[in-house]
Design a protein around this motif. Structure first.
Motif, PDB file in Angstrom:
ATOM      1  N   GLN A 143       0.860  -1.182   0.000  1.00  0.00           N
ATOM      2  CA  GLN A 143       0.000   0.000   0.000  1.00  0.00           C
ATOM      3  C   GLN A 143       0.896   1.232   0.000  1.00  0.00           C
ATOM      4  O   GLN A 143       1.614   1.491   0.958  1.00  0.00           O
ATOM      5  CB  GLN A 143      -0.920  -0.005   1.219  1.00  0.00           C
ATOM      6  CG  GLN A 143      -1.905  -1.167   1.244  1.00  0.00           C
ATOM      7  CD  GLN A 143      -2.805  -1.154   0.024  1.00  0.00           C
ATOM      8  OE1 GLN A 143      -3.546  -0.185  -0.228  1.00  0.00           O
ATOM      9  NE2 GLN A 143      -2.763  -2.230  -0.760  1.00  0.00           N
ATOM     10  N   THR A 160      -0.323   5.583   4.931  1.00  0.00           N
ATOM     11  CA  THR A 160      -1.205   4.589   5.559  1.00  0.00           C
ATOM     12  C   THR A 160      -1.461   4.893   7.028  1.00  0.00           C
ATOM     13  O   THR A 160      -2.384   4.325   7.620  1.00  0.00           O
ATOM     14  CB  THR A 160      -0.587   3.185   5.448  1.00  0.00           C
ATOM     15  OG1 THR A 160       0.701   3.196   6.098  1.00  0.00           O
ATOM     16  CG2 THR A 160      -0.417   2.782   3.993  1.00  0.00           C
ATOM     17  N   ARG A 200      -1.585  11.080  -0.441  1.00  0.00           N
ATOM     18  CA  ARG A 200      -2.870  10.394  -0.549  1.00  0.00           C
ATOM     19  C   ARG A 200      -3.457  10.619  -1.938  1.00  0.00           C
ATOM     20  O   ARG A 200      -3.091  11.591  -2.613  1.00  0.00           O
ATOM     21  CB  ARG A 200      -3.827  10.915   0.542  1.00  0.00           C
ATOM     22  CG  ARG A 200      -3.322  10.647   1.954  1.00  0.00           C
ATOM     23  CD  ARG A 200      -4.353  11.048   3.000  1.00  0.00           C
ATOM     24  NE  ARG A 200      -4.502  12.517   3.065  1.00  0.00           N
ATOM     25  CZ  ARG A 200      -3.764  13.316   3.835  1.00  0.00           C
ATOM     26  NH1 ARG A 200      -2.814  12.815   4.589  1.00  0.00           N
ATOM     27  NH2 ARG A 200      -3.966  14.612   3.848  1.00  0.00           N
ATOM     28  N   PRO A 201      -4.379   9.724  -2.375  1.00  0.00           N
ATOM     29  CA  PRO A 201      -4.925   8.565  -1.656  1.00  0.00           C
ATOM     30  C   PRO A 201      -3.943   7.389  -1.616  1.00  0.00           C
ATOM     31  O   PRO A 201      -3.125   7.226  -2.529  1.00  0.00           O
ATOM     32  CB  PRO A 201      -6.154   8.200  -2.478  1.00  0.00           C
ATOM     33  CG  PRO A 201      -5.807   8.635  -3.864  1.00  0.00           C
ATOM     34  CD  PRO A 201      -5.006   9.878  -3.705  1.00  0.00           C
ATOM     35  N   VAL A 202      -4.049   6.601  -0.550  1.00  0.00           N
ATOM     36  CA  VAL A 202      -3.290   5.354  -0.475  1.00  0.00           C
ATOM     37  C   VAL A 202      -3.790   4.427  -1.572  1.00  0.00           C
ATOM     38  O   VAL A 202      -4.988   4.332  -1.819  1.00  0.00           O
ATOM     39  CB  VAL A 202      -3.452   4.718   0.919  1.00  0.00           C
ATOM     40  CG1 VAL A 202      -2.771   3.363   0.962  1.00  0.00           C
ATOM     41  CG2 VAL A 202      -2.894   5.650   1.988  1.00  0.00           C
ATOM     42  N   HIS A 203      -2.892   3.759  -2.256  1.00  0.00           N
ATOM     43  CA  HIS A 203      -3.292   2.916  -3.372  1.00  0.00           C
ATOM     44  C   HIS A 203      -2.386   1.687  -3.439  1.00  0.00           C
ATOM     45  O   HIS A 203      -1.273   1.672  -2.907  1.00  0.00           O
ATOM     46  CB  HIS A 203      -3.228   3.695  -4.692  1.00  0.00           C
ATOM     47  CG  HIS A 203      -1.921   4.368  -4.940  1.00  0.00           C
ATOM     48  ND1 HIS A 203      -1.447   5.422  -4.180  1.00  0.00           N
ATOM     49  CD2 HIS A 203      -0.957   4.128  -5.867  1.00  0.00           C
ATOM     50  CE1 HIS A 203      -0.270   5.811  -4.632  1.00  0.00           C
ATOM     51  NE2 HIS A 203       0.051   5.038  -5.644  1.00  0.00           N
ATOM     52  N   THR A 204      -2.881   0.644  -4.085  1.00  0.00           N
ATOM     53  CA  THR A 204      -2.165  -0.625  -4.183  1.00  0.00           C
ATOM     54  C   THR A 204      -1.184  -0.582  -5.345  1.00  0.00           C
ATOM     55  O   THR A 204      -1.545  -0.232  -6.471  1.00  0.00           O
ATOM     56  CB  THR A 204      -3.150  -1.786  -4.393  1.00  0.00           C
ATOM     57  OG1 THR A 204      -4.063  -1.837  -3.297  1.00  0.00           O
ATOM     58  CG2 THR A 204      -2.410  -3.116  -4.493  1.00  0.00           C
ATOM     59  N   TYR A 247      -1.174  11.397  -6.732  1.00  0.00           N
ATOM     60  CA  TYR A 247      -1.578  10.000  -6.664  1.00  0.00           C
ATOM     61  C   TYR A 247      -3.003   9.838  -7.171  1.00  0.00           C
ATOM     62  O   TYR A 247      -3.823  10.768  -7.108  1.00  0.00           O
ATOM     63  CB  TYR A 247      -1.511   9.490  -5.224  1.00  0.00           C
ATOM     64  CG  TYR A 247      -0.130   9.203  -4.701  1.00  0.00           C
ATOM     65  CD1 TYR A 247       0.975   9.079  -5.539  1.00  0.00           C
ATOM     66  CD2 TYR A 247       0.079   9.037  -3.329  1.00  0.00           C
ATOM     67  CE1 TYR A 247       2.236   8.804  -5.030  1.00  0.00           C
ATOM     68  CE2 TYR A 247       1.339   8.761  -2.811  1.00  0.00           C
ATOM     69  CZ  TYR A 247       2.408   8.643  -3.676  1.00  0.00           C
ATOM     70  OH  TYR A 247       3.651   8.374  -3.171  1.00  0.00           O
ATOM     71  N   THR A 248      -3.307   8.622  -7.624  1.00  0.00           N
ATOM     72  CA  THR A 248      -4.681   8.241  -7.952  1.00  0.00           C
ATOM     73  C   THR A 248      -5.034   6.990  -7.160  1.00  0.00           C
ATOM     74  O   THR A 248      -4.159   6.355  -6.553  1.00  0.00           O
ATOM     75  CB  THR A 248      -4.839   7.962  -9.452  1.00  0.00           C
ATOM     76  OG1 THR A 248      -4.014   6.836  -9.809  1.00  0.00           O
ATOM     77  CG2 THR A 248      -4.424   9.178 -10.284  1.00  0.00           C
ATOM     78  N   GLN A 249      -6.310   6.619  -7.183  1.00  0.00           N
ATOM     79  CA  GLN A 249      -6.758   5.467  -6.386  1.00  0.00           C
ATOM     80  C   GLN A 249      -6.525   4.135  -7.085  1.00  0.00           C
ATOM     81  O   GLN A 249      -6.592   3.082  -6.456  1.00  0.00           O
ATOM     82  CB  GLN A 249      -8.252   5.602  -6.069  1.00  0.00           C
ATOM     83  CG  GLN A 249      -8.571   6.746  -5.122  1.00  0.00           C
ATOM     84  CD  GLN A 249     -10.047   6.829  -4.793  1.00  0.00           C
ATOM     85  OE1 GLN A 249     -10.891   6.413  -5.592  1.00  0.00           O
ATOM     86  NE2 GLN A 249     -10.363   7.345  -3.613  1.00  0.00           N
ATOM     87  N   GLU A 250      -6.256   4.149  -8.372  1.00  0.00           N
ATOM     88  CA  GLU A 250      -6.154   2.906  -9.125  1.00  0.00           C
ATOM     89  C   GLU A 250      -4.947   2.074  -8.713  1.00  0.00           C
ATOM     90  O   GLU A 250      -3.866   2.609  -8.442  1.00  0.00           O
ATOM     91  CB  GLU A 250      -6.063   3.200 -10.633  1.00  0.00           C
ATOM     92  CG  GLU A 250      -7.328   3.735 -11.247  1.00  0.00           C
ATOM     93  CD  GLU A 250      -7.545   5.212 -10.941  1.00  0.00           C
ATOM     94  OE1 GLU A 250      -6.558   5.875 -10.526  1.00  0.00           O
ATOM     95  OE2 GLU A 250      -8.686   5.685 -11.100  1.00  0.00           O
TER      96      GLU A 250
END
Length: 532
Positions: free
Chosen positions: A308, A312, A321-325, A475-478
């Motif tokens: 992640q 976090t 942010r957002p935290v993303h995988t 950052y993006t959430q994808e």
């Protein structure tokens, strides 16, 4: 048991071991073990020393060492004669290990092994009068032509003293240990090596025996794990010390893996990450390599995985942010930041402000300067590796410890940043809930001065900011695999904080954008490598 290998020797005949034969190039290994337990002065007697020596012999036998000596209770004359005859006996060996368990102490910056016939100690100077200087061991190894010398002392027990007080305890690490040596002491100068009442061995040897048999562990790794175990077993009352003056890595046991790694490959024309599956480099130790024939040029293998990425813990800036995988492929990363000595070997000059320390990180280098360095380095590099900057994702993944459940807040594997373990602006006024106030050094320090994280990487928090390959972007959430950042932009990414910044900037998740032409005395970089 896997094959035994070390990186610094000349070709010799194979060593027969369980499970196979070590290939040509494996060094001949010699060991000398001394156990002084039964002293003529009863009040100096010890309890676990024979056990320590017997168990070390058994372990070293299995690790391919020829045991020259296992001697108990040596007086001064016997110690002197043993060391006097060593150089001739060591001819033809490349690795020698000296293990001592018993009484030892330092006096005026020199270390002494205390023979069993010592009279009662009355004055501090008695240590030098009756003891045998540890310099004799280093000299014997040097005279014997040893290329990799390993000196281990489980000494520094409590010593009775007569008229004087303040007998020096704990062997001291000399300012200039001989080149080609790796030294481990059971405790630091001024401290005692505690008796382990319930165990079979002393605390230090107990932990060391667990670690020297671990496949692919370098001497650095073995020491740090031993130190961690000793501190845990003694409630932080005993803290081992180490001095590494080896130019190359050494491992006791190499266990190769069968399957290939997947390495991210950077296309120099498109700056995009592609995928290839080359085999691991076959000429490396602990799956590491050297990008220059210079100290501190090691690359450590970082196995790929998923993590992640971002803040976090909910304590950082909005750009975390957002935290993303994110999933990253395996890669090789510089164990240390690139040093001034290494930069000068490639570029012919040193732009750093703090020039008094050639093994400190190079600084005052822009992203654009680093690009030129990489072009020149790759032009002169022989072999299958191509060198580049890490992507931002690779950097954060490695700094946090890789694909582990509990990733660390800081790049040294810790969640609390302490000036004793990292070089940052740790003054009281800037103390955070996740930091400790302490020494502010006001400049860079030699790379590798502090313990590494779990991947064997040093100084990922503090010392100098480190350039990443990416253009800076939000950052993006994808979920992403091997992201390399935006295709264009105005600023590049810096990570890790520095000696000039407080602990908030040293967090693994912190991002700092800056123009690629920036030069400052707190900005440097480290390398990653890929298959060509």
């Amino acid at each position: 048991m896997g094959l035994l290998v070390a990186t610094t020797g000349m070709a010799q005949k194979s060593i027969k071991i369980v499970g196979g034969t070590a290939p040509a190039g494996t060094e001949r290994r010699a060991a000398i073990i001394i156990a002084n337990q039964d002293y003529q002065q009863d009040m100096m007697d010890l309890k676990k020393v024979y056990n320590d020596a017997d168990d070390m012999k058994e372990a070293l036998d299995k690790l391919g060492f020829e045991i020259f000596e296992l001697r108990r209770d040596l007086d001064r004359r016997s110690l002197d004669r043993l060391l006097a005859g060593l150089p001739q006996r060591l001819k033809g060996y490349q690795v020698a290990l000296f293990y001592y368990s018993g009484h030892g102490a330092e006096y005026q910056g020199d270390n002494y092994l205390l023979p069993t016939d010592m009279p009662p100690l009355e004055y501090r100077s008695d240590v030098a009068t009756y003891g045998l200087s540890l310099k004799r061991v280093y000299q014997a190894f040097a005279d014997g032509g040893i290329r990799t010398s390993i000196v281990i002392s489980d000494a520094c027990r409590n010593l009775p003293l007569g008229r004087s007080t303040g007998l020096p305890t704990g062997l001291t690490l000399p300012a200039n240990n001989p080149a080609g040596t790796f030294t481990m002491f059971a405790t630091r100068s001024g401290n005692l090596s505690l008796e382990n009442v319930k165990g079979r061995n002393g605390y230090f040897t107990q932990e060391l025996l667990k670690n020297i048999v671990q496949p692919n562990w370098t001497l650095d790794k073995i020491f740090y794990e031993t130190r961690k175990g000793v501190k845990a077993a003694t409630g932080n009352q005993q803290d081992p010390s180490m001095a590494n003056e080896l130019d190359d890595q050494f491992v006791f046991v190499l266990k190769p893996e069968d399957r290939p790694l997947s390495t991210p490959v950077l296309n120099p024309t498109t700056s995009q990450v592609a995928e290839s599956t080359p085999s691991r480099p076959t000429t490396t130790t602990n799956w590491s390599s050297k990008y220059l024939d210079l100290p501190f040029a090691d690359l450590e293998y970082v196995p790929g995985g998923t993590f992640q990425m971002g803040d976090t813990r909910g304590e950082g800036d909005s750009n975390e942010r957002p935290v993303h995988t994110v999933t990253v492929s395996s890669f090789l990363m510089g164990k240390y930041e690139v040093t001034q000595r290494q930069w000068e070997a490639v570029m012919g000059s040193n732009p750093s402000e703090h020039k008094e320390c050639p093994d400190c990180p190079v600084e005052n280098v822009s992203w654009e300067d680093v690009k030129v360095f990489l072009q020149k380095l790759n032009a002169r590099a022989s072999g299958s590796l191509h060198y580049r900057l890490p992507t931002e994702a690779e950097w954060e993944y490695a700094a946090g410890g890789g694909a582990i459940a509990k990733r660390s807040r800081f790049g040294n594997g810790e969640d609390i940043l302490n000036p004793a373990g990292a070089n940052f602006y740790g003054i009281t006024a800037d103390k955070k809930a996740y930091s400790v106030a302490g020494e502010y050094r006001g400049k860079t320090v030699r790379v590798g001065s502090f313990s590494p994280n779990g991947l064997g990487l040093h100084d990922l928090s503090g010392n100098v900011w480190e350039w990443c390959a990416d253009w800076y972007g939000p950052y993006t959430q994808e979920a992403q695999t091997d992201p390399s950042g935006p295709s264009s932009g105005w600023t590049r990414v810096l990570r890790g904080g520095s000696w000039y910044f407080n602990s908030a900037y040293c967090r693994v998740a912190h991002r700092n954008p800056d123009i690629p032409s920036l030069r400052n005395n707190y900005v440097g970089f480290r390398l990653v490598a890929q298959s060509r």
